[in-house]
Enzyme design. Structure first.
Site, PDB file in Angstrom:
ATOM      1  NE  ARG A  75      52.008  91.239   8.612  1.00 56.53           N
ATOM      2  CZ  ARG A  75      51.072  92.172   8.750  1.00 56.53           C
ATOM      3  NH1 ARG A  75      51.095  93.004   9.768  1.00 56.53           N
ATOM      4  NH2 ARG A  75      50.094  92.282   7.866  1.00 56.53           N
ATOM      5  CE  LYS A 140      56.350  93.063  16.322  1.00 54.88           C
ATOM      6  NZ  LYS A 140      55.949  93.556  15.004  1.00 54.88           N
ATOM      7  NE  ARG A 276      46.092 103.638  14.593  1.00 54.36           N
ATOM      8  CZ  ARG A 276      45.304 104.625  15.066  1.00 54.36           C
ATOM      9  NH1 ARG A 276      45.306 104.900  16.339  1.00 54.36           N
ATOM     10  NH2 ARG A 276      44.535 105.312  14.257  1.00 54.36           N
TER      11      ARG A 276
HETATM   12  C1  BTN Z   1      57.195  91.965  11.921  1.00 52.66           C
HETATM   13  O1  BTN Z   1      56.772  92.038  13.070  1.00 52.66           O
HETATM   14  O2  BTN Z   1      57.079  92.908  11.135  1.00 52.66           O
HETATM   15  C2  BTN Z   1      57.841  90.696  11.477  1.00 52.66           C
HETATM   16  C3  BTN Z   1      59.270  90.610  11.936  1.00 52.66           C
HETATM   17  C4  BTN Z   1      59.971  89.334  11.510  1.00 52.66           C
HETATM   18  C5  BTN Z   1      61.441  89.375  11.817  1.00 52.66           C
HETATM   19  C6  BTN Z   1      62.116  88.060  11.573  1.00 52.66           C
HETATM   20  S1  BTN Z   1      63.753  88.034  12.207  1.00 52.66           S
HETATM   21  C7  BTN Z   1      64.064  86.535  11.379  1.00 52.66           C
HETATM   22  C8  BTN Z   1      63.415  86.627  10.029  1.00 52.66           C
HETATM   23  N1  BTN Z   1      64.310  87.254   9.074  1.00 52.66           N
HETATM   24  C9  BTN Z   1      63.849  88.434   8.660  1.00 52.66           C
HETATM   25  O3  BTN Z   1      64.426  89.189   7.866  1.00 52.66           O
HETATM   26  N2  BTN Z   1      62.683  88.710   9.252  1.00 52.66           N
HETATM   27  C10 BTN Z   1      62.254  87.630  10.111  1.00 52.66           C
END
Ligand code: BTN
Length: 279
Positions: A75, A140, A276
């Site tokens: 994100r 996390k 947060r």
């Molecule tokens: C976050 O917490 O910021 C979101 C992370 C999301 C990661 C997943 S891994 C599979 C899919 N492909 C990506 O490039 N991102 C999501």
């Protein structure tokens, strides 16, 4: 025997993608028909693959799993780091009814599905951090990135990208993620085969998306609220160039965060903001 037990017993040790798909299909049983499953050794990002080149609409949920992503995305424009065997990284493309407005609360729905699946696998203490981080005891365990694929003559779709930490390399430090955990820690060293983990998540995703398609986020709101990591706690929500602090009141029927501030109750839509805790 639940889906996970079934797959643990049958998952091959091989990393061959075809063997992975076969083990996953077996673990899913009759539910496998709901999915088009693809497993690759490596790709840039499973989200980028599915949003950039969406598959034909055949009424199935298209799932792409990568053993390794060399440009995984998180994100807020961040990268998502993963290591082969250390993480489960995949995306599922789900089409919502043509002509329908962009469904509300979809990223929270994915969080509920992930939480339910991980609980079924035996993980205790799961909480959800708005909009969609999955935490265990404040650290996390998994992240979710939801991206919309416009219709352009086809049925519009959402790509739900999920990264779950299975067994992180010892002493790993991830920028922007000071507190992380993995399934190995959450399950006291008993990590199921990754096909088993994925089967449990896909089963929950399919079930919960069916509920969502019929009844919307309001039908899943309680499930999210019960796991709200910051219920009644002070939080700060930061955007690009502003921040607001208040007490977290949970989410409304659209999945927007409700924050009691000095100015009254503010409604914050999931966008490029981060939350947060302040306590
Ligand atoms: C976050 O917490 O910021 C979101 C992370 C999301 C990661 C997943 S891994 C599979 C899919 N492909 C990506 O490039 N991102 C999501």
């Amino acid at each position: 025997m639940n889906q996970a037990d079934n797959a643990s017993a049958s998952a091959p040790a091989s990393l061959d993608p075809d063997a992975r798909v076969a083990a996953l299909s077996q673990a899913l049983g009759p539910r496998a028909e709901r999915f088009a499953l693809r497993w690759v050794e490596t790709c840039e990002s499973t989200n980028s693959e599915l949003t950039g080149n969406p598959p034909r609409d055949d009424d199935r949920i298209h799932v792409l799993v990568a053993e390794h992503q060399h440009g995984g995305r998180g994100r807020r424009g961040r990268s998502w780091q993963s290591w082969p065997g250390a993480s489960l990284t995949f995306s599922a493309l789900w089409r919502f009814p043509a002509g329908a407005p962009v469904p509300a609360g979809l990223s929270l729905v994915a969080g509920v599905a992930l939480a339910e699946a991980l609980e079924r696998l035996g993980v205790e203490g799961i909480q959800l951090k708005w909009p969609n981080d999955v935490l265990v005891h404040g650290r996390k365990l998994a992240g979710i990135l939801v991206e919309l694929v416009p219709g352009r003559g086809r049925t519009p779709a959402a790509v739900l990208g999920i990264g779950i930490n299975l067994r992180l390399p010892p002493g790993v430090a991830i920028p922007d993620q000071p507190a992380v955990t993995d399934l190995h820690e959450a399950l006291d060293g008993e990590v199921p085969a990754c096909e088993a983990v994925l089967a449990a998540v896909l089963e929950a995703l399919c079930r919960i998306l069916d509920t969502y398609a019929l009844a919307g986020f309001s039908a899943l709101r309680d499930a999210w609220q019960q796991r709200n990591a910051f219920a009644a706690l002070p939080v700060r929500i930061s955007g690009e160039d502003s921040a607001v602090t208040g007490t977290c009141l949970g989410v409304d029927e659209d999945g927007a965060l409700l924050l009691r501030t000095e100015a009254g109750v503010e409604r914050i839509l999931s966008g490029d903001v981060s939350l947060r805790g302040l306590s």
